[in-house]
Design an enzyme around this catalytic site. Structure first.
Site, mmCIF file in Angstrom:
data_model
loop_
_atom_site.group_PDB
_atom_site.id
_atom_site.type_symbol
_atom_site.label_atom_id
_atom_site.label_comp_id
_atom_site.label_asym_id
_atom_site.label_seq_id
_atom_site.Cartn_x
_atom_site.Cartn_y
_atom_site.Cartn_z
ATOM 1 N N HIS A 115 0.831 -1.206 0.000
ATOM 2 C CA HIS A 115 0.000 0.000 0.000
ATOM 3 C C HIS A 115 0.864 1.254 0.000
ATOM 4 O O HIS A 115 2.043 1.226 0.324
ATOM 5 C CB HIS A 115 -0.938 0.020 1.212
ATOM 6 C CG HIS A 115 -0.232 0.119 2.524
ATOM 7 N ND1 HIS A 115 0.423 -0.946 3.111
ATOM 8 C CD2 HIS A 115 -0.084 1.167 3.393
ATOM 9 C CE1 HIS A 115 0.943 -0.576 4.259
ATOM 10 N NE2 HIS A 115 0.659 0.708 4.453
ATOM 11 N N ASP A 117 0.450 5.129 1.768
ATOM 12 C CA ASP A 117 -0.295 5.636 2.915
ATOM 13 C C ASP A 117 -1.393 6.626 2.529
ATOM 14 O O ASP A 117 -1.211 7.472 1.659
ATOM 15 C CB ASP A 117 0.661 6.318 3.901
ATOM 16 C CG ASP A 117 1.608 5.325 4.569
ATOM 17 O OD1 ASP A 117 1.172 4.182 4.815
ATOM 18 O OD2 ASP A 117 2.766 5.694 4.834
ATOM 19 N N HIS A 269 4.738 0.076 0.193
ATOM 20 C CA HIS A 269 5.492 -0.670 1.198
ATOM 21 C C HIS A 269 4.637 -1.783 1.804
ATOM 22 O O HIS A 269 3.407 -1.772 1.703
ATOM 23 C CB HIS A 269 6.032 0.261 2.293
ATOM 24 C CG HIS A 269 4.984 1.053 3.003
ATOM 25 N ND1 HIS A 269 4.347 2.143 2.436
ATOM 26 C CD2 HIS A 269 4.453 0.934 4.253
ATOM 27 C CE1 HIS A 269 3.489 2.653 3.290
ATOM 28 N NE2 HIS A 269 3.517 1.930 4.401
ATOM 29 N N ARG A 284 5.662 6.977 13.639
ATOM 30 C CA ARG A 284 5.679 7.526 12.277
ATOM 31 C C ARG A 284 5.160 8.952 12.243
ATOM 32 O O ARG A 284 4.173 9.287 12.902
ATOM 33 C CB ARG A 284 4.806 6.655 11.354
ATOM 34 C CG ARG A 284 4.988 6.968 9.873
ATOM 35 C CD ARG A 284 4.018 6.163 9.027
ATOM 36 N NE ARG A 284 2.738 6.844 8.850
ATOM 37 C CZ ARG A 284 1.656 6.258 8.351
ATOM 38 N NH1 ARG A 284 1.674 4.980 8.032
ATOM 39 N NH2 ARG A 284 0.530 6.954 8.200
#
Length: 293
Positions: A115, A117, A269, A284
């Site tokens: 995917h 983000d 990723h 993150r």
């Protein structure tokens, strides 16, 4: 299948960038380890420009031994743009910009789908900067796949079929999570109104490099607009599968205080969930991007 990835340089060979740091490419096309940058300091103009150029070239940059504060993590990311607050995922207490990702015996990893983000946003993220706080003794790697290469490797017939097409993206996975957590219909409907389904091109033009890359992903893309659903589903499955081609990938082995900074506009990723019941704890920060075209 003859897969050729022609951009980039030979992996494992240091490249002098200037501004006191070097790059060590991991593959010919995607992924490079950065040496000589302290993320505890906000990058200066020239260093920031050099890092941004490296990100555009390699799609994902890796840093080791970055024992930095939460504030430094945020300020480093903010040098590259405005930061977003994720409306569904848990945050670090006192730091809404920090997405807290923790998996252990009671919370198995679940990011093991290719995917990019937050493509369910009207303006999905430019990039994400992820730091490892605790890592399992083995496993828990993250894989990255080059979406330029994924597009370039398509047959002419498929390229023609997807030319000018758009796809619908939705936060469907998070809607399910909200229901499991006991959110009311009214709360879910409020999020539906705040984040309605959005339409993005199947093939995105990167706003800085001007290169074309695939911009559909199995986590958030629902269907291709203007196609019969069966045809859309079959075509999307073919497009999703391109991310899994090894020649388009690099794989990063995490260590404590390792950092990955990736360009969500150019790569996807996949976090390997192969470490249960060990602990994997990450933080993150995400940089807001612009509307895909």
């Amino acid at each position: 299948m003859n897969v050729q990835v022609l951009d980039g340089q030979l992996p494992g060979k240091s490249i002098e960038i200037g501004e006191g740091f070097t790059l060590e490419p991991m593959t010919p096309a995607i992924g490079a380890v950065v040496r000589g940058v302290d993320m505890g300091k906000v990058p200066s103009g020239k260093t920031k420009d050099a890092l941004r150029a490296a990100l555009l070239d390699w799609k994902v940059l890796f840093f080791r031994d970055q024992d930095v504060s939460t504030e430094a993590h945020i300020e480093f990311a903010r040098a590259f743009g405005e930061l977003e607050v994720h409306p569904f995922a848990p945050h670090k207490e006192g730091y809404p910009e920090i997405l807290a990702i923790t998996h252990d015996k009671d919370r198995p990893g679940k990011e093991n789908k290719w995917h990019s983000d937050v493509t369910w946003r009207e303006c999905p993220s430019l990039g994400s900067i992820l730091r490892a706080i605790d890592v399992p003794p083995v496993g828990g790697d993250t894989l990255f796949s080059d979406m330029y290469a994924a597009y370039d490797g398509l047959s002419d017939e498929v390229k023609e079929k997807i030319e000018g097409k758009t796809a619908i993206h939705d936060f469907a996975h998070f809607r399910v999570m909200m229901k499991k957590r006991g959110a009311s219909d009214a709360e879910i409907e409020e999020m539906n109104k705040k984040y309605p389904m959005v339409e993005h091109p199947v093939v995105r033009t990167h706003p800085e490099t001007k290169r074309k890359g695939l911009y559909v992903n199995v986590a958030f893309t629902q269907y291709i607009k203007g196609m019969e659903r069966a045809e859309s589903d079959a075509l999307l499955q073919h497009l999703y599968a391109q991310a899994a081609i090894p020649e388009y990938q690099c794989r990063f082995r995490w260590e404590k205080n390792s950092v990955a900074f990736w360009d969500n506009r150019a790569c996807q990723h996949y976090a390997a969930s192969d470490y249960w019941p060990a602990v994997r704890r990450m933080e993150r920060v995400t940089i807001i991007g612009d509307r895909p075209f």
